[in-house]
Design a protein around this motif. Structure first.
Motif, PDB file in Angstrom:
ATOM      1  N   ILE A 121      53.628 -10.725 107.821  1.00 15.08           N
ATOM      2  CA  ILE A 121      54.858 -11.509 107.803  1.00 15.08           C
ATOM      3  C   ILE A 121      55.921 -10.768 108.599  1.00 15.08           C
ATOM      4  O   ILE A 121      56.185  -9.590 108.355  1.00 15.08           O
ATOM      5  N   ILE A 122      56.523 -11.467 109.554  1.00 12.57           N
ATOM      6  CA  ILE A 122      57.609 -10.918 110.372  1.00 12.57           C
ATOM      7  C   ILE A 122      58.856 -11.740 110.099  1.00 12.57           C
ATOM      8  O   ILE A 122      58.849 -12.961 110.267  1.00 12.57           O
ATOM      9  N   ASN A 123      59.906 -11.106 109.664  1.00 13.95           N
ATOM     10  CA  ASN A 123      61.189 -11.785 109.435  1.00 13.95           C
ATOM     11  C   ASN A 123      62.179 -11.371 110.515  1.00 13.95           C
ATOM     12  O   ASN A 123      62.393 -10.177 110.735  1.00 13.95           O
ATOM     13  N   THR A 124      62.775 -12.347 111.179  1.00 10.10           N
ATOM     14  CA  THR A 124      63.763 -12.039 112.207  1.00 10.10           C
ATOM     15  C   THR A 124      65.134 -11.855 111.568  1.00 10.10           C
ATOM     16  O   THR A 124      65.711 -12.793 111.019  1.00 10.10           O
ATOM     17  N   GLY A 125      65.618 -10.627 111.605  1.00  5.24           N
ATOM     18  CA  GLY A 125      66.957 -10.321 111.143  1.00  5.24           C
ATOM     19  C   GLY A 125      67.855 -10.103 112.341  1.00  5.24           C
ATOM     20  O   GLY A 125      67.900 -10.920 113.265  1.00  5.24           O
ATOM     21  N   SER A 126      68.521  -8.965 112.373  1.00  6.46           N
ATOM     22  CA  SER A 126      69.418  -8.631 113.471  1.00  6.46           C
ATOM     23  C   SER A 126      69.860  -7.193 113.287  1.00  6.46           C
ATOM     24  O   SER A 126      69.828  -6.652 112.177  1.00  6.46           O
ATOM     25  N   VAL A 127      70.289  -6.568 114.386  1.00 11.08           N
ATOM     26  CA  VAL A 127      70.917  -5.260 114.235  1.00 11.08           C
ATOM     27  C   VAL A 127      72.140  -5.389 113.335  1.00 11.08           C
ATOM     28  O   VAL A 127      72.549  -4.434 112.668  1.00 11.08           O
ATOM     29  N   ALA A 128      72.704  -6.606 113.274  1.00 10.62           N
ATOM     30  CA  ALA A 128      73.831  -6.874 112.380  1.00 10.62           C
ATOM     31  C   ALA A 128      73.410  -6.940 110.924  1.00 10.62           C
ATOM     32  O   ALA A 128      74.248  -7.128 110.043  1.00 10.62           O
ATOM     33  N   GLY A 129      72.128  -6.774 110.641  1.00  7.55           N
ATOM     34  CA  GLY A 129      71.674  -6.624 109.274  1.00  7.55           C
ATOM     35  C   GLY A 129      71.742  -5.190 108.787  1.00  7.55           C
ATOM     36  O   GLY A 129      71.428  -4.893 107.634  1.00  7.55           O
ATOM     37  N   TRP A 130      72.161  -4.276 109.691  1.00  9.32           N
ATOM     38  CA  TRP A 130      72.282  -2.857 109.353  1.00  9.32           C
ATOM     39  C   TRP A 130      73.706  -2.355 109.453  1.00  9.32           C
ATOM     40  O   TRP A 130      74.044  -1.314 108.889  1.00  9.32           O
ATOM     41  N   MET A 131      74.536  -3.079 110.198  1.00 14.55           N
ATOM     42  CA  MET A 131      75.942  -2.678 110.325  1.00 14.55           C
ATOM     43  C   MET A 131      76.746  -3.913 110.703  1.00 14.55           C
ATOM     44  O   MET A 131      76.294  -4.748 111.490  1.00 14.55           O
ATOM     45  N   ALA A 132      77.909  -4.033 110.115  1.00 12.56           N
ATOM     46  CA  ALA A 132      78.755  -5.201 110.370  1.00 12.56           C
ATOM     47  C   ALA A 132      79.389  -5.108 111.743  1.00 12.56           C
ATOM     48  O   ALA A 132      79.781  -4.035 112.193  1.00 12.56           O
ATOM     49  N   LEU A 133      79.490  -6.259 112.381  1.00 15.35           N
ATOM     50  CA  LEU A 133      80.176  -6.357 113.658  1.00 15.35           C
ATOM     51  C   LEU A 133      81.511  -7.052 113.419  1.00 15.35           C
ATOM     52  O   LEU A 133      82.068  -6.917 112.331  1.00 15.35           O
ATOM     53  N   PRO A 134      82.087  -7.787 114.349  1.00 14.59           N
ATOM     54  CA  PRO A 134      83.425  -8.340 114.108  1.00 14.59           C
ATOM     55  C   PRO A 134      83.528  -9.152 112.831  1.00 14.59           C
ATOM     56  O   PRO A 134      82.603  -9.885 112.457  1.00 14.59           O
ATOM     57  N   ALA A 135      84.662  -9.046 112.151  1.00 14.68           N
ATOM     58  CA  ALA A 135      84.840  -9.660 110.833  1.00 14.68           C
ATOM     59  C   ALA A 135      84.638 -11.165 110.853  1.00 14.68           C
ATOM     60  O   ALA A 135      84.164 -11.753 109.878  1.00 14.68           O
ATOM     61  N   ARG A 136      84.983 -11.832 111.954  1.00 18.40           N
ATOM     62  CA  ARG A 136      84.853 -13.279 112.007  1.00 18.40           C
ATOM     63  C   ARG A 136      83.406 -13.727 112.125  1.00 18.40           C
ATOM     64  O   ARG A 136      83.127 -14.921 112.141  1.00 18.40           O
ATOM     65  N   ALA A 137      82.477 -12.785 112.242  1.00 16.03           N
ATOM     66  CA  ALA A 137      81.062 -13.128 112.265  1.00 16.03           C
ATOM     67  C   ALA A 137      80.402 -12.885 110.915  1.00 16.03           C
ATOM     68  O   ALA A 137      79.181 -12.948 110.807  1.00 16.03           O
ATOM     69  N   VAL A 138      81.188 -12.623 109.879  1.00 16.63           N
ATOM     70  CA  VAL A 138      80.638 -12.350 108.549  1.00 16.63           C
ATOM     71  C   VAL A 138      79.620 -13.404 108.098  1.00 16.63           C
ATOM     72  O   VAL A 138      78.574 -13.067 107.526  1.00 16.63           O
TER      73      VAL A 138
END
Length: 270
Positions: free
Chosen positions: A136-153
């Motif tokens: 099983i491969i789940n597509t997350g994001s590098v943003a699953g390890w650190m928050a980027l701009p607040a409006r992308a919460v």
């Protein structure tokens, strides 16, 4: 895991990372079931996989709907006989000021980005457990390890959840013969902007946010490049798949001192 002779199911498989991975697997002898909501792109991707000499099945599927994902499972098993690999890849983008985003948009984002993964696991994991093997491969994001701009919460929140879910799934499923990977790409040239919902974001805000997050993105990768990375990870049974190695140092820095990392972000040092 060797890919020749295997069967893969890929959601969001008609474009972007899903399509790039489907083609990469097909080139290595994998038969593919592609699930997507875009029928035209499903047909095009089917033709490309057929040209590679592999069996392919296209299924119109909205991963936000229980019935659609259940039907996907039934169709895949009926046509292919078994499923060796599941890639939960379908996703959408929601951005905006937290105080402005309606609950219906939050539910839309989580319903696809997170619960779409859950629906895929619920549908195919029992089959894999019965066989005693699978991936099983789940597509997350590098943003699953650190928050980027607040409006992308609204995007980052389900991606953080996918990383945690994937780790827990690996601990549960690996002893039962099912391997797990979580794919955490950075900047990828996909068509996600076509379905993006942006609440209260002006062009000026978008430019400012792009500048503030530039440190986290190095090379813009193509879906085909990501597909090759996924294939290599599956062959090596690697859990954490980070295509952009530039970002690994940032993730390590965050983990070493999360308080200092946040302060650096707030003061503009990162």
């Amino acid at each position: 895991m060797q890919l020749a002779g295997k069967v893969a199911v890929i959601t969001g498989g008609a474009s972007g990372i899903g399509r790039g991975t489907a083609l990469a697997m097909a080139r290595r002898g994998t038969d593919v079931v592609i699930a997507d909501i875009n029928d035209r792109r499903l047909e095009e991707t089917c033709a490309d996989i057929t040209a590679l000499g592999r069996r392919v099945l296209a299924v119109h599927c909205d991963v936000a709907k229980d019935a659609d994902v259940e039907r996907l499972g039934e169709a895949a098993l009926s046509a292919m006989g078994h499923v060796d690999i599941l890639m939960n890849n379908a996703g959408v983008v929601l951005r905006g000021a937290l105080e402005q985003i309606p609950m219906v948009d939050w539910e839309w984002s989580f319903g696809i980005n997170l619960l779409g993964v859950v629906r895929g696991i619920r549908t195919f994991l029992p089959h894999m457990l019965e066989r005693g093997s699978g991936y099983i491969i789940n597509t997350g994001s590098v943003a699953g390890w650190m928050a980027l701009p607040a409006r992308a919460v609204p995007l980052w929140a389900p991606k953080f959840a996918i990383v945690g879910l994937s780790e827990a799934l690996a601990l549960y499923a690996r002893p039962r013969g099912i391997s797990v990977s979580v794919l955490c790409p950075g900047s990828v040239d996909t068509n996600l902007c076509e379905t993006e919902r942006a609440i209260g974001i002006t062009p000026e805000i978008a430019l400012a946010e792009a500048a503030s997050s530039a440190v986290f993105h190095s090379v813009l990768m193509t879906p085909d490049q990501i597909g090759e990375v996924v294939v290599e990870a599956v062959q090596q049974q690697r859990f954490f798949v980070l295509p952009d190695h530039h970002q690994q140092a940032i993730i390590v820095q965050r983990a070493q001192d999360m308080n200092a990392f946040l302060e650096a972000r707030l003061t503009g040092q990162l």
